[in-house]
Design a protein around this motif. Structure first.
Motif, PDB file in Angstrom:
ATOM      1  N   UNK A 181       0.683  -1.136  -0.059  1.00 37.27           N
ATOM      2  CA  UNK A 181       0.072  -0.142  -0.107  1.00 37.27           C
ATOM      3  C   UNK A 181       0.969   1.349  -0.073  1.00 37.27           C
ATOM      4  N   UNK A 182       2.158   1.035   0.471  1.00 38.22           N
ATOM      5  CA  UNK A 182       2.899   2.169   0.606  1.00 38.22           C
ATOM      6  C   UNK A 182       4.115   2.331  -0.446  1.00 38.22           C
ATOM      7  N   UNK A 183       4.422   1.222  -1.126  1.00 40.58           N
ATOM      8  CA  UNK A 183       5.645   1.201  -1.985  1.00 40.58           C
ATOM      9  C   UNK A 183       5.270   0.470  -3.137  1.00 40.58           C
ATOM     10  N   UNK A 184       5.576   1.372  -4.334  1.00 43.86           N
ATOM     11  CA  UNK A 184       5.178   0.791  -5.628  1.00 43.86           C
ATOM     12  C   UNK A 184       6.443   0.622  -6.690  1.00 43.86           C
ATOM     13  N   UNK A 185       6.596  -0.288  -7.380  1.00 39.86           N
ATOM     14  CA  UNK A 185       7.455  -0.602  -8.403  1.00 39.86           C
ATOM     15  C   UNK A 185       7.218   0.217  -9.736  1.00 39.86           C
ATOM     16  N   UNK A 186       7.847   1.248 -10.302  1.00 39.19           N
ATOM     17  CA  UNK A 186       7.263   1.785 -11.471  1.00 39.19           C
ATOM     18  C   UNK A 186       8.707   1.700 -12.554  1.00 39.19           C
ATOM     19  N   UNK A 187       7.983   1.435 -13.646  1.00 36.00           N
ATOM     20  CA  UNK A 187       9.351   1.457 -15.128  1.00 36.00           C
ATOM     21  C   UNK A 187      10.181   2.810 -14.950  1.00 36.00           C
ATOM     22  N   UNK A 188      11.444   2.735 -15.519  1.00 39.65           N
ATOM     23  CA  UNK A 188      11.933   4.050 -15.588  1.00 39.65           C
ATOM     24  C   UNK A 188      13.098   3.729 -16.652  1.00 39.65           C
ATOM     25  N   UNK A 189      12.872   4.684 -17.604  1.00 45.09           N
ATOM     26  CA  UNK A 189      13.945   4.422 -18.786  1.00 45.09           C
ATOM     27  C   UNK A 189      14.552   5.680 -19.018  1.00 45.09           C
ATOM     28  N   UNK A 190      15.846   5.553 -19.077  1.00 38.78           N
ATOM     29  CA  UNK A 190      16.880   6.517 -19.376  1.00 38.78           C
ATOM     30  C   UNK A 190      17.170   6.360 -20.978  1.00 38.78           C
ATOM     31  N   UNK A 191      17.384   7.442 -21.582  1.00 43.27           N
ATOM     32  CA  UNK A 191      17.616   7.596 -23.162  1.00 43.27           C
ATOM     33  C   UNK A 191      19.070   6.610 -23.274  1.00 43.27           C
ATOM     34  N   UNK A 192      18.856   5.642 -24.141  1.00 46.38           N
ATOM     35  CA  UNK A 192      19.783   4.797 -24.578  1.00 46.38           C
ATOM     36  C   UNK A 192      20.140   3.512 -23.605  1.00 46.38           C
ATOM     37  N   UNK A 193      19.302   3.301 -22.506  1.00 48.55           N
ATOM     38  CA  UNK A 193      19.540   2.505 -21.384  1.00 48.55           C
ATOM     39  C   UNK A 193      18.316   1.427 -21.316  1.00 48.55           C
ATOM     40  N   UNK A 194      18.711   0.458 -20.768  1.00 44.44           N
ATOM     41  CA  UNK A 194      17.644  -0.664 -20.464  1.00 44.44           C
ATOM     42  C   UNK A 194      16.569  -0.025 -19.519  1.00 44.44           C
TER      43      UNK A 194
END
Ligand SMILES: [Zn+2]
Length: 268
Positions: A151-164
């Motif tokens: 309820x307090x912690x969520x995993x989110x996708x994160x993408x930096x240019x040129x990286x996985x």
């Protein structure tokens, strides 16, 4: 982080607790106890906690070995850093209390959490020899507490240019306690983010692909079957990073799609 169920208290602990609290009370009467005053009798619960936590760290959800990891005191026993200008005495009387003990990896315990135990600004401090939480409002999420860390912690996708693409934990809905818990335990440390990425690419992505292909083919039956298989494998009690798997599935198959296909995403 997921919820931990400690199960029943090991029988040997209560006699140890009574004797050790009495011994420490005498030390406390003379002054502040030091870390060495506590001994290591609380290690009697090491195996019970390791098994109850399905061989994983209570905070980072990594699989860990019994021998090289720590019995962790949620409320720190020797010193407790509660926030600026707050008293720093530890919760010495809880050093052998089942409800205060967890099993953690040395990085979470010794490098990051250490003696930190931040409280809400207007929180009172638990009086000595009282059972928690009393009037205390902890900012850290207790994995064995009443609430679900998801309820307090969520995993989110994160993408930096040129990286996985990477997956990082953030405070769900801006949860202050989620934010504080991530910061204190450094749940977004680079080494863990690498493990999260490996878990998603090596295991979760395969299930996502199978489910998606069944949905694209318009085969609801196959999609439901693939979904059940995914949950059985990803939420197996011994599986690592279940909170992450939960959010990856939620990201790829949002509630609207799940409702259309009658796919139930229960909490791991
Ligand atoms: Zn850990």
């Amino acid at each position: 982080m997921i919820r931990v169920d400690r199960g029943p208290k090991p029988e040997a602990l209560e006699a140890i607790r009574k004797a050790e609290v009495k011994r420490l009370a005498a030390i406390v009467r003379r002054g502040r106890p030091q870390a060495t005053d506590f001994g290591n009798e609380y290690n009697v619960v090491r195996s019970a906690l390791w098994r109850a936590q399905r061989r994983k760290c209570c905070y980072c959800e990594r699989r860990i070995d019994r021998a090289y990891n720590d019995v962790e005191h949620f409320r720190p026993k020797t010193r407790a850093y509660r926030g600026q200008d707050r008293p720093t005495h530890g919760y010495w009387w809880l050093a052998w209390t089942w409800e205060n003990l967890l099993f953690a990896c040395p990085l979470c315990n010794r490098r990051y959490k250490r003696s930190k135990f931040p409280l809400a600004r207007d929180s009172r401090i638990l009086p000595a020899r009282h059972n928690p939480p009393g009037p205390e409002r902890a900012l850290l999420i207790d994995p064995a507490g009443e609430e679900d860390p998801i309820d307090h912690i969520q995993f989110v996708p994160f993408r930096q240019v040129g990286k996985k693409k990477r997956w990082i934990p953030v405070a769900r809905g801006g949860s202050r306690r989620g934010k504080k818990t991530i910061r204190v335990l450094k749940l977004d440390r680079p080494a863990l983010v690498t493990y999260y990425g490996d878990h998603v690419s090596g295991l979760v992505s395969h299930h996502v692909k199978v489910i998606r292909e069944a949905i694209r083919a318009g085969d609801g039956c196959a999609a439901a079957k693939a979904w059940r298989t995914a949950l059985r494998k990803l939420f197996h009690p011994r599986q690592a990073f279940k909170a992450l798997s939960y959010d990856v599935l939620d990201h790829h198959f949002p509630l609207m799609i799940r409702q259309q296909l009658c796919l139930d995403l229960y909490r791991p």
